[in-house]
Design a protein around this motif. Structure first.
Motif, mmCIF file in Angstrom:
data_model
loop_
_atom_site.group_PDB
_atom_site.id
_atom_site.type_symbol
_atom_site.label_atom_id
_atom_site.label_comp_id
_atom_site.label_asym_id
_atom_site.label_seq_id
_atom_site.Cartn_x
_atom_site.Cartn_y
_atom_site.Cartn_z
ATOM 1 N N ILE A 53 -1.775 -3.833 1.275
ATOM 2 C CA ILE A 53 -1.632 -2.380 1.168
ATOM 3 C C ILE A 53 -0.155 -2.038 1.025
ATOM 4 N N SER A 54 0.153 -1.258 0.001
ATOM 5 C CA SER A 54 1.513 -0.780 -0.242
ATOM 6 C C SER A 54 1.496 0.733 -0.118
ATOM 7 N N GLU A 55 2.356 1.261 0.745
ATOM 8 C CA GLU A 55 2.429 2.707 0.955
ATOM 9 C C GLU A 55 3.890 3.129 0.858
ATOM 10 N N ILE A 56 4.162 4.140 0.038
ATOM 11 C CA ILE A 56 5.530 4.633 -0.142
ATOM 12 C C ILE A 56 5.552 6.118 0.165
ATOM 13 N N LYS A 69 -1.561 2.330 -2.155
ATOM 14 C CA LYS A 69 -2.362 1.508 -3.065
ATOM 15 C C LYS A 69 -2.733 0.199 -2.387
ATOM 16 N N ARG A 70 -3.865 -0.363 -2.789
ATOM 17 C CA ARG A 70 -4.353 -1.638 -2.270
ATOM 18 C C ARG A 70 -4.526 -2.581 -3.461
ATOM 19 N N GLY A 71 -4.117 -3.840 -3.265
ATOM 20 C CA GLY A 71 -4.246 -4.791 -4.359
ATOM 21 C C GLY A 71 -4.126 -6.231 -3.896
ATOM 22 N N ARG A 72 -4.070 -7.131 -4.868
ATOM 23 C CA ARG A 72 -3.947 -8.559 -4.575
ATOM 24 C C ARG A 72 -2.511 -8.955 -4.257
ATOM 25 N N LYS A 73 -1.556 -8.238 -4.850
ATOM 26 C CA LYS A 73 -0.139 -8.556 -4.652
ATOM 27 C C LYS A 73 0.629 -7.282 -4.308
ATOM 28 N N PHE A 74 1.672 -7.432 -3.495
ATOM 29 C CA PHE A 74 2.485 -6.276 -3.137
ATOM 30 C C PHE A 74 3.232 -5.729 -4.353
ATOM 31 N N GLU A 75 3.659 -6.612 -5.240
ATOM 32 C CA GLU A 75 4.398 -6.171 -6.424
ATOM 33 C C GLU A 75 3.557 -5.217 -7.267
ATOM 34 N N VAL A 82 4.897 3.486 -7.578
ATOM 35 C CA VAL A 82 6.065 4.072 -8.233
ATOM 36 C C VAL A 82 5.635 4.892 -9.447
ATOM 37 N N ASN A 83 4.677 4.384 -10.223
ATOM 38 C CA ASN A 83 4.170 5.142 -11.379
ATOM 39 C C ASN A 83 3.522 6.452 -10.925
ATOM 40 N N SER A 84 2.745 6.398 -9.860
ATOM 41 C CA SER A 84 2.096 7.591 -9.331
ATOM 42 C C SER A 84 3.126 8.586 -8.802
#
Length: 101
Positions: A53-56, A69-75, A82-84
């Motif tokens: 999970i990446s949260e900004i 966002k949640r995904g397989r990789k932090f990148e 960042v796009n959002s």
């Protein structure tokens, strides 16, 4: 812009931190009033493949903008956030310019 990176349940290496800093620096091209960014990286359920999970959270004058966002990789998660955030900042900038005009 000051960037705070907090990693939960793992240790973020310098390569990941530099990647995050580089991506967030690009936001300043669109919106130069960003005060700071808090980035939270978390690993949930190590057995699951989509568990990162990446949260900004961006602090801008008078408000805060957040993306998670949640995904397989932090990148990948950071890139999607960042796009959002870029779209959200452009929308706010258009609203602000419409009010001033």
């Amino acid at each position: 812009m000051k960037v705070n990176v907090q990693s939960v349940n793992f240790h973020a290496d310098q390569k990941l931190v530099n990647f995050i800093q580089q991506k967030l620096d690009k936001l300043e091209n669109h919106f130069d009033n960003v005060i700071y960014a808090d980035v939270y990286l978390k690993v949930e359920k190590a057995s699951d493949k989509v568990n990162k999970i990446s949260e900004i959270l961006l602090s801008i004058p008078g408000d805060e903008v957040i993306c998670k966002k949640r995904g397989r990789k932090f990148e990948t998660g950071v890139d999607e956030c960042v796009n959002s955030l870029e779209r959200q900042l452009q929308k706010r900038k258009r609203k602000f310019n419409a009010q001033v005009a």
